[in-house]
Design a protein around this motif. Structure first.
Motif, mmCIF file in Angstrom:
data_model
loop_
_atom_site.group_PDB
_atom_site.id
_atom_site.type_symbol
_atom_site.label_atom_id
_atom_site.label_comp_id
_atom_site.label_asym_id
_atom_site.label_seq_id
_atom_site.Cartn_x
_atom_site.Cartn_y
_atom_site.Cartn_z
ATOM 1 N N SER A 1 64.804 -62.074 0.911
ATOM 2 C CA SER A 1 64.876 -63.700 1.328
ATOM 3 C C SER A 1 63.887 -64.179 2.529
ATOM 4 O O SER A 1 63.764 -63.053 3.252
ATOM 5 C CB SER A 1 66.538 -64.323 1.664
ATOM 6 O OG SER A 1 66.916 -63.575 2.897
ATOM 7 N N THR B 1 75.547 -61.346 12.134
ATOM 8 C CA THR B 1 74.770 -61.799 11.125
ATOM 9 C C THR B 1 73.559 -60.814 11.135
ATOM 10 O O THR B 1 73.103 -60.526 9.736
ATOM 11 C CB THR B 1 74.594 -63.122 11.142
ATOM 12 O OG1 THR B 1 75.760 -63.872 11.169
ATOM 13 C CG2 THR B 1 73.665 -63.716 9.874
ATOM 14 N N GLU C 1 62.465 -62.514 7.911
ATOM 15 C CA GLU C 1 62.223 -63.069 9.490
ATOM 16 C C GLU C 1 62.834 -61.853 10.217
ATOM 17 O O GLU C 1 62.350 -61.360 11.316
ATOM 18 C CB GLU C 1 62.700 -64.201 9.618
ATOM 19 C CG GLU C 1 62.434 -64.919 10.734
ATOM 20 C CD GLU C 1 62.946 -66.432 10.769
ATOM 21 O OE1 GLU C 1 62.459 -67.238 11.550
ATOM 22 O OE2 GLU C 1 63.896 -66.913 10.007
ATOM 23 N N LEU D 1 66.812 -66.444 16.705
ATOM 24 C CA LEU D 1 67.072 -67.203 15.448
ATOM 25 C C LEU D 1 68.229 -68.076 15.607
ATOM 26 O O LEU D 1 68.605 -68.892 14.342
ATOM 27 C CB LEU D 1 67.330 -66.215 13.988
ATOM 28 C CG LEU D 1 66.116 -65.361 14.049
ATOM 29 C CD1 LEU D 1 66.212 -64.262 12.880
ATOM 30 C CD2 LEU D 1 64.897 -66.130 13.804
ATOM 31 N N ARG E 1 64.798 -65.248 5.066
ATOM 32 C CA ARG E 1 65.607 -65.146 6.322
ATOM 33 C C ARG E 1 65.588 -63.530 6.639
ATOM 34 O O ARG E 1 65.191 -63.213 7.888
ATOM 35 C CB ARG E 1 67.054 -65.513 6.290
ATOM 36 C CG ARG E 1 67.715 -65.577 7.709
ATOM 37 C CD ARG E 1 67.030 -66.105 8.677
ATOM 38 N NE ARG E 1 67.982 -67.041 9.191
ATOM 39 C CZ ARG E 1 67.610 -67.809 10.450
ATOM 40 N NH1 ARG E 1 66.560 -67.822 11.042
ATOM 41 N NH2 ARG E 1 68.624 -68.663 10.861
ATOM 42 N N LYS E 2 65.971 -62.655 5.637
ATOM 43 C CA LYS E 2 65.866 -61.196 5.832
ATOM 44 C C LYS E 2 64.499 -60.976 6.376
ATOM 45 O O LYS E 2 64.453 -59.827 7.223
ATOM 46 C CB LYS E 2 66.282 -60.582 4.614
ATOM 47 C CG LYS E 2 67.647 -60.598 4.216
ATOM 48 C CD LYS E 2 68.155 -60.112 2.953
ATOM 49 C CE LYS E 2 69.701 -60.470 2.818
ATOM 50 N NZ LYS E 2 70.026 -60.096 1.249
ATOM 51 N N HIS F 1 72.131 -58.628 7.825
ATOM 52 C CA HIS F 1 71.200 -58.840 7.201
ATOM 53 C C HIS F 1 70.354 -57.220 7.368
ATOM 54 O O HIS F 1 69.668 -56.854 6.217
ATOM 55 C CB HIS F 1 70.324 -59.723 7.952
ATOM 56 C CG HIS F 1 70.363 -61.201 7.635
ATOM 57 N ND1 HIS F 1 70.612 -61.708 6.561
ATOM 58 C CD2 HIS F 1 70.298 -62.156 8.638
ATOM 59 C CE1 HIS F 1 70.717 -62.984 6.618
ATOM 60 N NE2 HIS F 1 70.821 -63.228 7.809
#
Length: 82
Positions: A20, A49, A25, A43, A22-23, A53
């Protein structure tokens, strides 16, 4: 030795399909050498979290360390500093 740009772009596209946004990033920040806490602060998320990830990223990529993740990110040409 650096890989050719076409090969790096292909690897980058594969990562974008597997992870994803976010992952990806999180992975890029970890590859830059940031700690889990620093990634979380940057972030605006919790350290747990970030850890979740990373566990998912490692599983999805079949790797088990930050250094292996860094190599994957570098080989895909996704590390801003290199």
């Amino acid at each position: 030795p650096r890989s050719d740009p076409a090969e790096a772009e292909q690897r980058a596209q594969q990562l974008r399909q597997r992870l994803s946004a976010r992952k990806l990033e999180v992975a890029r920040l970890v590859a830059q050498g940031l700690s889990n806490r620093a990634v979380a602060n940057q972030l605006g998320i919790r350290v747990r979290t970030v850890e979740s990830h990373l566990e998912a990223i490692y599983g999805e990529l079949g790797i088990s360390s930050r250094s292996a993740l860094t190599r994957v990110i570098i080989e895909a040409g996704l590390l801003d500093c290199c």
